[in-house]
Design a protein around this motif. Structure first.
Motif, mmCIF file in Angstrom:
data_model
loop_
_atom_site.group_PDB
_atom_site.id
_atom_site.type_symbol
_atom_site.label_atom_id
_atom_site.label_comp_id
_atom_site.label_asym_id
_atom_site.label_seq_id
_atom_site.Cartn_x
_atom_site.Cartn_y
_atom_site.Cartn_z
ATOM 1 N N GLY A 1 6.422 8.949 -13.107
ATOM 2 C CA GLY A 1 7.701 8.286 -13.342
ATOM 3 C C GLY A 1 8.342 7.728 -12.092
ATOM 4 O O GLY A 1 9.230 6.873 -12.167
ATOM 5 N N LEU A 2 7.915 8.209 -10.913
ATOM 6 C CA LEU A 2 8.487 7.724 -9.660
ATOM 7 C C LEU A 2 7.898 6.354 -9.328
ATOM 8 O O LEU A 2 6.677 6.173 -9.352
ATOM 9 C CB LEU A 2 8.190 8.714 -8.532
ATOM 10 C CG LEU A 2 9.064 8.611 -7.279
ATOM 11 C CD1 LEU A 2 10.482 9.076 -7.606
ATOM 12 C CD2 LEU A 2 8.484 9.467 -6.156
ATOM 13 N N ARG A 3 8.756 5.391 -9.014
ATOM 14 C CA ARG A 3 8.326 4.019 -8.749
ATOM 15 C C ARG A 3 8.401 3.742 -7.251
ATOM 16 O O ARG A 3 9.473 3.830 -6.648
ATOM 17 C CB ARG A 3 9.180 3.033 -9.543
ATOM 18 C CG ARG A 3 9.018 3.229 -11.064
ATOM 19 C CD ARG A 3 9.939 2.320 -11.853
ATOM 20 N NE ARG A 3 9.740 0.911 -11.548
ATOM 21 C CZ ARG A 3 8.766 0.159 -12.036
ATOM 22 N NH1 ARG A 3 7.873 0.697 -12.864
ATOM 23 N NH2 ARG A 3 8.666 -1.106 -11.717
ATOM 24 N N VAL A 4 7.240 3.398 -6.682
ATOM 25 C CA VAL A 4 7.088 3.345 -5.223
ATOM 26 C C VAL A 4 6.725 1.942 -4.750
ATOM 27 O O VAL A 4 5.814 1.302 -5.300
ATOM 28 C CB VAL A 4 5.997 4.335 -4.767
ATOM 29 C CG1 VAL A 4 5.868 4.325 -3.247
ATOM 30 C CG2 VAL A 4 6.301 5.746 -5.274
ATOM 31 N N LEU A 5 7.420 1.476 -3.706
ATOM 32 C CA LEU A 5 7.060 0.235 -3.028
ATOM 33 C C LEU A 5 6.298 0.607 -1.761
ATOM 34 O O LEU A 5 6.795 1.374 -0.938
ATOM 35 C CB LEU A 5 8.310 -0.570 -2.662
ATOM 36 C CG LEU A 5 8.071 -1.854 -1.847
ATOM 37 C CD1 LEU A 5 7.251 -2.865 -2.645
ATOM 38 C CD2 LEU A 5 9.405 -2.468 -1.415
ATOM 39 N N LEU A 6 5.088 0.086 -1.617
ATOM 40 C CA LEU A 6 4.253 0.375 -0.456
ATOM 41 C C LEU A 6 4.407 -0.717 0.594
ATOM 42 O O LEU A 6 4.324 -1.909 0.288
ATOM 43 C CB LEU A 6 2.788 0.475 -0.876
ATOM 44 C CG LEU A 6 2.419 1.710 -1.691
ATOM 45 C CD1 LEU A 6 1.017 1.577 -2.259
ATOM 46 C CD2 LEU A 6 2.531 2.961 -0.832
ATOM 47 N N VAL A 7 4.618 -0.305 1.844
ATOM 48 C CA VAL A 7 4.872 -1.252 2.930
ATOM 49 C C VAL A 7 3.947 -0.959 4.105
ATOM 50 O O VAL A 7 3.786 0.194 4.511
ATOM 51 C CB VAL A 7 6.340 -1.172 3.405
ATOM 52 C CG1 VAL A 7 6.596 -2.159 4.540
ATOM 53 C CG2 VAL A 7 7.292 -1.435 2.241
ATOM 54 N N ASP A 8 3.339 -1.994 4.652
ATOM 55 C CA ASP A 8 2.578 -1.870 5.890
ATOM 56 C C ASP A 8 2.847 -3.104 6.732
ATOM 57 O O ASP A 8 3.386 -4.106 6.242
ATOM 58 C CB ASP A 8 1.089 -1.704 5.603
ATOM 59 C CG ASP A 8 0.353 -1.008 6.740
ATOM 60 O OD1 ASP A 8 0.991 -0.695 7.764
ATOM 61 O OD2 ASP A 8 -0.856 -0.749 6.602
ATOM 62 N N GLN A 9 2.447 -3.046 7.985
ATOM 63 C CA GLN A 9 2.710 -4.163 8.889
ATOM 64 C C GLN A 9 1.818 -5.366 8.599
ATOM 65 O O GLN A 9 2.284 -6.487 8.489
ATOM 66 C CB GLN A 9 2.499 -3.695 10.336
ATOM 67 C CG GLN A 9 2.626 -4.809 11.365
ATOM 68 C CD GLN A 9 2.581 -4.295 12.765
ATOM 69 O OE1 GLN A 9 3.608 -3.971 13.323
ATOM 70 N NE2 GLN A 9 1.406 -4.204 13.363
ATOM 71 N N TRP A 10 0.510 -5.112 8.438
ATOM 72 C CA TRP A 10 -0.461 -6.199 8.312
ATOM 73 C C TRP A 10 -1.601 -5.713 7.429
ATOM 74 O O TRP A 10 -2.102 -4.606 7.627
ATOM 75 C CB TRP A 10 -1.003 -6.560 9.697
ATOM 76 C CG TRP A 10 -1.668 -7.902 9.788
ATOM 77 C CD1 TRP A 10 -2.938 -8.220 9.393
ATOM 78 C CD2 TRP A 10 -1.098 -9.091 10.315
ATOM 79 N NE1 TRP A 10 -3.191 -9.541 9.638
ATOM 80 C CE2 TRP A 10 -2.075 -10.106 10.218
ATOM 81 C CE3 TRP A 10 0.146 -9.405 10.863
ATOM 82 C CZ2 TRP A 10 -1.853 -11.398 10.642
ATOM 83 C CZ3 TRP A 10 0.369 -10.703 11.290
ATOM 84 C CH2 TRP A 10 -0.620 -11.683 11.187
ATOM 85 N N ILE A 11 -2.022 -6.503 6.463
ATOM 86 C CA ILE A 11 -3.149 -6.141 5.617
ATOM 87 C C ILE A 11 -4.294 -7.089 5.942
ATOM 88 O O ILE A 11 -4.226 -8.281 5.651
ATOM 89 C CB ILE A 11 -2.780 -6.214 4.128
ATOM 90 C CG1 ILE A 11 -1.666 -5.193 3.823
ATOM 91 C CG2 ILE A 11 -4.002 -5.965 3.255
ATOM 92 C CD1 ILE A 11 -1.116 -5.266 2.425
#
Length: 202
Positions: A122-132
């Motif tokens: 149920g937890l909604r997560v935004l994933l962030v990184d510098q460069w993919i």
């Protein structure tokens, strides 16, 4: 451009000109966004651009990858008024963890881990990184979040290259990045001269 200067006309992506060129060779990331983080307005504008794709999405938590994703991810979380979860390289957490093997952009085999007492169904997560670049690190983070039952709302990074892994992310998850479409091929080709001249002309 002086690292702390702010132009009077802040066009979208103006801060990309603060990224220093790679002067150490192909074994290093070809551009370094860490210089733009030194400029508070550049960092704020970068975060707003990343969040522009997610205004209609409910986000409970922001997670960032070890280590440069911590800077951008924490900034995104603060802007949203949400908490921040660090996804670590193995061996740094002194609590029970879920692990995930992956291959990073340099081709090295690594293990990523996250604590067990935060992510849940149920937890909604935004994933962030510098460069993919190859997408291996981000894909491992996605797998960790989903193994623990949480939902990946989307993926945000300064740049997402159109490698096989980058395309997989773009095809399967909502995403945002800061690179104008006209410059994407330059990012993919790791060719800096046109990128620099384009930005200086803005």
């Amino acid at each position: 451009m002086d690292v702390l200067a702010v132009p009077a006309d802040r066009q979208k992506g103006w801060y990309l000109s603060l990224m220093a060129p790679n002067t150490k060779g192909p074994e290093f990331a070809w551009l370094d966004p860490s210089r733009l983080y030194c400029n508070s307005q550049a960092l704020a504008d970068c975060v707003q651009d990343l969040l522009s794709q997610f205004h209609s999405n409910h986000i409970d938590l922001v997670a960032g990858m070890d280590a440069m994703g911590f800077i951008l991810g924490a900034s995104v979380a603060t802007t949203l008024g949400k908490g921040f979860l660090a996804i670590r390289k193995a061996g740094h957490l002194c609590v029970a963890t879920q692990n995930q093997n992956y291959t990073d952009y340099s081709g090295r085999e690594k293990i990523m881990e996250v604590r067990l007492d935060v992510l849940k169904p149920g937890l909604r997560v935004l994933l962030v990184d510098q460069w993919i670049e190859t997408g291996g690190t981000m894909r491992a983070a996605i797998q960790l979040v989903e193994k623990l039952g949480a939902t990946v709302v989307g993926v945000a990074a300064v740049a997402i290259e159109n490698t096989e892994g980058g395309k997989w992310i773009k095809e399967n998850y909502k995403f945002s990045h800061c690179i104008p479409e006209v410059l994407q091929s330059q990012v993919d080709g790791k060719y800096f001269n046109f990128f620099k001249s384009f930005l200086e002309a803005q």
